[in-house]
Design a protein around this motif. Sequence first.
Motif, PDB file in Angstrom:
ATOM      1  N   GLY A 706       0.782  -1.126  -0.021  1.00  0.00           N
ATOM      2  CA  GLY A 706       0.046  -0.014  -0.032  1.00  0.00           C
ATOM      3  C   GLY A 706       0.871   1.335  -0.048  1.00  0.00           C
ATOM      4  N   PHE A 707       0.163   2.254   0.187  1.00  0.00           N
ATOM      5  CA  PHE A 707       0.681   3.772   0.046  1.00  0.00           C
ATOM      6  C   PHE A 707       0.278   4.483   1.126  1.00  0.00           C
ATOM      7  CE2 PHE A 707       1.174   2.240  -3.967  1.00  0.00           C
ATOM      8  CZ  PHE A 707       2.444   2.484  -4.345  1.00  0.00           C
ATOM      9  N   PHE A 708       0.920   5.279   1.813  1.00  0.00           N
ATOM     10  CA  PHE A 708       0.634   6.592   2.751  1.00  0.00           C
ATOM     11  C   PHE A 708       0.842   7.930   1.903  1.00  0.00           C
ATOM     12  CE2 PHE A 708       1.507  10.104   5.482  1.00  0.00           C
ATOM     13  CZ  PHE A 708       0.256  10.225   6.277  1.00  0.00           C
ATOM     14  N   VAL A 709      -0.306   8.398   1.718  1.00  0.00           N
ATOM     15  CA  VAL A 709      -0.585   9.469   0.853  1.00  0.00           C
ATOM     16  C   VAL A 709      -0.841  11.072   1.576  1.00  0.00           C
ATOM     17  CG1 VAL A 709      -1.387  10.598  -1.499  1.00  0.00           C
ATOM     18  CG2 VAL A 709      -0.741   8.146  -1.263  1.00  0.00           C
ATOM     19  N   ARG A 710      -0.288  12.092   1.419  1.00  0.00           N
ATOM     20  CA  ARG A 710      -0.680  13.378   1.979  1.00  0.00           C
ATOM     21  C   ARG A 710      -1.151  14.190   0.638  1.00  0.00           C
ATOM     22  NH1 ARG A 710       0.239  14.278   7.330  1.00  0.00           N
ATOM     23  NH2 ARG A 710      -0.857  16.023   6.903  1.00  0.00           N
ATOM     24  N   SER A 711      -2.501  14.419   0.618  1.00  0.00           N
ATOM     25  CA  SER A 711      -3.087  15.034  -0.564  1.00  0.00           C
ATOM     26  C   SER A 711      -3.963  16.114  -0.309  1.00  0.00           C
ATOM     27  CB  SER A 711      -3.838  13.906  -1.560  1.00  0.00           C
ATOM     28  OG  SER A 711      -4.859  13.376  -0.851  1.00  0.00           O
ATOM     29  N   GLY A 712      -4.231  17.101  -1.236  1.00  0.00           N
ATOM     30  CA  GLY A 712      -5.273  18.035  -1.254  1.00  0.00           C
ATOM     31  C   GLY A 712      -5.808  18.173  -2.821  1.00  0.00           C
ATOM     32  N   LEU A 713      -5.365  19.415  -3.253  1.00  0.00           N
ATOM     33  CA  LEU A 713      -5.828  19.577  -4.670  1.00  0.00           C
ATOM     34  C   LEU A 713      -4.829  18.701  -5.493  1.00  0.00           C
ATOM     35  CD1 LEU A 713      -5.859  23.353  -4.833  1.00  0.00           C
ATOM     36  CD2 LEU A 713      -7.722  21.769  -4.844  1.00  0.00           C
ATOM     37  N   TRP A 714      -3.640  18.188  -5.158  1.00  0.00           N
ATOM     38  CA  TRP A 714      -2.577  17.451  -5.844  1.00  0.00           C
ATOM     39  C   TRP A 714      -1.880  16.568  -4.635  1.00  0.00           C
ATOM     40  CZ3 TRP A 714      -1.961  22.874  -5.934  1.00  0.00           C
ATOM     41  CH2 TRP A 714      -0.912  23.379  -4.881  1.00  0.00           C
ATOM     42  N   ILE A 715      -1.083  15.753  -5.170  1.00  0.00           N
ATOM     43  CA  ILE A 715      -0.432  14.908  -4.318  1.00  0.00           C
ATOM     44  C   ILE A 715       0.624  15.514  -3.784  1.00  0.00           C
ATOM     45  CG2 ILE A 715       0.465  12.506  -4.012  1.00  0.00           C
ATOM     46  CD1 ILE A 715      -2.533  12.613  -4.745  1.00  0.00           C
ATOM     47  N   ASP A 716       0.720  15.567  -2.433  1.00  0.00           N
ATOM     48  CA  ASP A 716       1.823  16.432  -1.601  1.00  0.00           C
ATOM     49  C   ASP A 716       3.026  15.563  -1.210  1.00  0.00           C
ATOM     50  OD1 ASP A 716       0.584  19.540  -0.808  1.00  0.00           O
ATOM     51  OD2 ASP A 716      -0.940  17.937  -0.794  1.00  0.00           O
ATOM     52  N   GLY A 717       2.655  14.464  -0.996  1.00  0.00           N
ATOM     53  CA  GLY A 717       3.954  13.582  -0.278  1.00  0.00           C
ATOM     54  C   GLY A 717       3.264  12.030  -0.443  1.00  0.00           C
ATOM     55  N   ALA A 758      -0.317  16.433 -14.184  1.00  0.00           N
ATOM     56  CA  ALA A 758       0.030  17.786 -15.048  1.00  0.00           C
ATOM     57  C   ALA A 758       1.603  17.956 -14.855  1.00  0.00           C
ATOM     58  CB  ALA A 758      -0.905  18.724 -14.614  1.00  0.00           C
ATOM     59  N   ALA A 759       1.618  19.396 -14.347  1.00  0.00           N
ATOM     60  CA  ALA A 759       3.309  19.649 -14.044  1.00  0.00           C
ATOM     61  C   ALA A 759       3.564  18.768 -12.840  1.00  0.00           C
ATOM     62  CB  ALA A 759       3.057  21.119 -13.208  1.00  0.00           C
ATOM     63  N   TRP A 760       2.917  18.331 -12.074  1.00  0.00           N
ATOM     64  CA  TRP A 760       3.285  17.238 -11.081  1.00  0.00           C
ATOM     65  C   TRP A 760       1.956  16.301 -10.984  1.00  0.00           C
ATOM     66  CZ3 TRP A 760       3.702  22.375  -9.937  1.00  0.00           C
ATOM     67  CH2 TRP A 760       2.468  23.075  -9.330  1.00  0.00           C
ATOM     68  N   VAL A 761       2.157  15.352 -10.136  1.00  0.00           N
ATOM     69  CA  VAL A 761       0.982  14.255  -9.900  1.00  0.00           C
ATOM     70  C   VAL A 761      -0.072  15.160  -9.204  1.00  0.00           C
ATOM     71  CG1 VAL A 761       0.206  12.037  -8.788  1.00  0.00           C
ATOM     72  CG2 VAL A 761       2.535  12.317  -9.937  1.00  0.00           C
ATOM     73  N   ASP A 762      -1.365  14.987  -9.815  1.00  0.00           N
ATOM     74  CA  ASP A 762      -2.676  15.738  -9.035  1.00  0.00           C
ATOM     75  C   ASP A 762      -3.707  14.679  -9.042  1.00  0.00           C
ATOM     76  OD1 ASP A 762      -3.282  15.600 -11.757  1.00  0.00           O
ATOM     77  OD2 ASP A 762      -4.043  17.434 -11.998  1.00  0.00           O
ATOM     78  N   GLY A 763      -3.424  13.533  -9.044  1.00  0.00           N
ATOM     79  CA  GLY A 763      -4.320  12.324  -8.759  1.00  0.00           C
ATOM     80  C   GLY A 763      -3.782  11.124  -8.574  1.00  0.00           C
ATOM     81  N   PHE A 764      -4.089  10.365  -7.594  1.00  0.00           N
ATOM     82  CA  PHE A 764      -3.364   8.934  -7.395  1.00  0.00           C
ATOM     83  C   PHE A 764      -4.308   8.221  -6.523  1.00  0.00           C
ATOM     84  CE2 PHE A 764      -0.805   6.048  -4.865  1.00  0.00           C
ATOM     85  CZ  PHE A 764      -0.086   5.636  -5.846  1.00  0.00           C
ATOM     86  N   GLY A 765      -4.183   6.727  -7.212  1.00  0.00           N
ATOM     87  CA  GLY A 765      -5.142   5.794  -6.734  1.00  0.00           C
ATOM     88  C   GLY A 765      -4.371   4.407  -6.788  1.00  0.00           C
ATOM     89  N   VAL A 766      -4.871   3.343  -6.281  1.00  0.00           N
ATOM     90  CA  VAL A 766      -4.127   2.166  -6.733  1.00  0.00           C
ATOM     91  C   VAL A 766      -5.258   1.191  -7.177  1.00  0.00           C
ATOM     92  CG1 VAL A 766      -2.731   2.454  -5.050  1.00  0.00           C
ATOM     93  CG2 VAL A 766      -4.815   1.140  -4.325  1.00  0.00           C
ATOM     94  N   LEU A 767      -4.664   0.215  -8.188  1.00  0.00           N
ATOM     95  CA  LEU A 767      -5.603  -1.017  -8.540  1.00  0.00           C
ATOM     96  C   LEU A 767      -5.406  -2.137  -7.769  1.00  0.00           C
ATOM     97  CD1 LEU A 767      -4.364  -0.629 -12.307  1.00  0.00           C
ATOM     98  CD2 LEU A 767      -6.318   0.362 -11.329  1.00  0.00           C
ATOM     99  N   ILE A 768      -6.358  -2.854  -7.188  1.00  0.00           N
ATOM    100  CA  ILE A 768      -6.064  -3.871  -6.630  1.00  0.00           C
ATOM    101  C   ILE A 768      -6.967  -5.119  -7.107  1.00  0.00           C
ATOM    102  CG2 ILE A 768      -6.358  -2.662  -4.455  1.00  0.00           C
ATOM    103  CD1 ILE A 768      -9.237  -3.576  -4.004  1.00  0.00           C
ATOM    104  N   ALA A 769      -6.531  -6.342  -6.774  1.00  0.00           N
ATOM    105  CA  ALA A 769      -7.042  -7.624  -7.456  1.00  0.00           C
ATOM    106  C   ALA A 769      -6.822  -8.765  -6.348  1.00  0.00           C
ATOM    107  CB  ALA A 769      -6.297  -8.224  -8.753  1.00  0.00           C
ATOM    108  N   ARG A 770      -7.790  -9.944  -6.528  1.00  0.00           N
ATOM    109  CA  ARG A 770      -7.813 -10.857  -5.482  1.00  0.00           C
ATOM    110  C   ARG A 770      -6.421 -11.685  -5.856  1.00  0.00           C
ATOM    111  NH1 ARG A 770     -11.477 -12.454  -2.162  1.00  0.00           N
ATOM    112  NH2 ARG A 770     -13.545 -11.503  -2.165  1.00  0.00           N
TER     113      ARG A 770
END
Length: 770
Positions: A706-717, A758-770
């Motif tokens: 998994g990932f720990f993400v800090r985000s608002g309008l874009w992905i901060d960390g 865009a200029a940097w990552v402004d959206g992030f998610g993961v794909l999951i499967a069994r």
Amino acid sequence: MAPSFLNFKDFRRRSRASIRTDRSTDTSSYDDHHSQNTTPTNGSITPPSITANSDPALNAQLKDQPQPPPIPANRPPPQPNSNNRYSVSGMAGLGSPALNGKSSLPVSQYAPRITNLGENTWVSQKILLINGMVGEPGQRSLEGSVTVCRLDDGFPPTHWPVCESQFKAMVYLVPGANRLRFDFSSPKLANSGSSNPIHSSYLTVHMVPPMNSPPLQLAILLAKDSPGTFDAVPTRAEREGNDLDTAIRKFRMAAYLWQAFTAEQMWRNKLGRRVFRFEEEWTTGTCNYRDREMGMMRSEARIHVIRSDKTMAEIRDLDIAQQNPNAAKKGDLYGIAADALKKYFKPLPGQTQYVSVLILDSHWDTQSKIVTGHAALGGNSGDLHMAIFGSHALQSYPTSFEEVVPAFTDCTPTDTNFVANDCNESGSSWEAANIGIGAHLHETGHLFGCPHQENGVMLRDYVTLNRTFVAHEAYSTRTKSKGGPVAQANECTWHRLDCLRFRSHPCFRLPNDPLLNPDASVQAWPVENGHVQITAATGVSFIEIYPEGDDLCHTWIEYPLESGPVQRNLTLTEQELRDRLPEKKRRSKIKVCVKSHGGGNLDIDDFHSLCSKASSLKISFGKSAYRSVKLGFSQMEGSEPHEFLFTSVTQKTRVLSRVVIYHGFAVDGLEFFYDDDSSQLFGKRGGKPGGDTFEMDIRRGEYITGFFVRSGLWIDGIQILTSFGRKSPIYGNAHGGSPHTLLPPRGYTVCGVTGSCAAWVDGFGVLIAR
């Protein structure tokens, strides 16, 4: 030689101490002008020397005196008398001293009965609201007053009117056991004004201050050239002042009313007597007249006085559009207040502050008929959660306990030659107090994350805030009604959803609350058969359902901690949610907001889209992968979608060996490398040249969980989590945005990434499967 108890010097010393005690008690109502217009009583309070054993020297002398003989063991027990409760009111001339502050007389049928809390209740607030009644149900209605006093005389007696046998009172608590006496008096009852407490009841309340929760800070904001005064009619300014000291007393008392009201509402919603606390300071007590007169020091709510770098002219020219759409000059009072508070408190990155601000330089402009230098706003500016409100109704606020009932029953017409009639709903002084105190509480609700609601404080029901504190409402210029007794059903309230938000807010934690998982986030995972799994480490608190076109929430599902196990993993279906909506709304697009017990929030703008086939993609082995809800807004200029399955998933011969993270003040991209040195790039290679590398232990089969993400309008960390329990550093801005932990539900693994850049990552998610 004279006996020791007749020693003249000791006698004189004891007399002097006794005089001081009597004076401190009597000065609580030193002036008819400051009384609450209640029926006067004569000697209804047991003298402090009896109730609190105020003279230790006297006790020492009495130890040497002959003691009465012990009661024989064979003394017959007293016969029970079922009429004891009803035998007191007609008994004249009874004289029975109080033992340990409590009278030995039989209980009167007119002794006040507390209806909203019991003996030995534990609370965590300074100001407690009491509701009660006098007499037995079904009997004739009684009028009079209830006097509340502490048995240790630590706070002067206060008097509260009784209307149709109902009364409401406020109690000032200190840490530890607070032993209270409630005396009812009425000119229609015999012996009501005798020297012994005949119609009395007792209550012990234990207070433990909640030092493990962040405080709600209180601040008064002034212009750099402000004289520190607020709008008031001349007669009132002459009588009580309109300077900064008076403003501090009034604002502090308003905040105490907020606290008492909110704690009572939480209790009525069966969520415990939890409420925000205030930062305190050791200062001259302002909650009663006696403290001010005697210079008594107490620990009181601290009011921060903050000077802005703006002048009065600059502040008063800033009018929000709602007040004056044609204003020649508009500005951002919220931003000015936020800048002043950040400069004053100097919070470090990641430190959250909660501050409710009174703008003292608000002014009623009689020419333009608007309040200048005023804005009613609440929300947050980064980690600063703030509410602001003007001082234009401040003159009507109470400054002490003695003034609460008079302030909420004062029918003095509002003189618009000097002060505002806010929204034409403040035609009298008590209605102005409602608007000022209540609307500021409304903005403080926004500070705590509450949106507008279908009723309660977060609508505009604070126009009836007075009903919480008085048993009889005065004439209202707003409704043109003559008033009358107040029923609990007609009082102002917090909406149930507000109370559920407060239940999960860090400012409302109780001393005995268990520690929560630091991950407060909520995630949604579409899986097979149109189901959506909701995960939250702290558990799901409630779910709001909004059909298209609804701005206010009318339908929700609760998972309270008080009545069931913690729900850390839930499965939802679209049909289940639609069945809860009104028939005419069931076919519309629905938005779902999920709240966690840790205060986390997840908005699913289109639940149908999330649980449909649009959220899945095929894997070459005949299985499907599913897209998590995306973090970030994906709304930056030039934003383009990025998505792929890991090569190690589509090609079983490949192994993920390392991840290179490109970052600066935000995340620019992630590049996934495999054992054959091939790679997949998500985003861009920007920020730090070459990026930072996180190596995987391929010999032991380590993989990304998994990932720990800090985000608002874009992905901060972003931080990488692995199957060995390892965590990478947080790459990017470790304090930006809000925290989210992307860990798939049990039985699923991360098989790819999805999002946008865009200029940097402004959206992030993961794909999951069994």
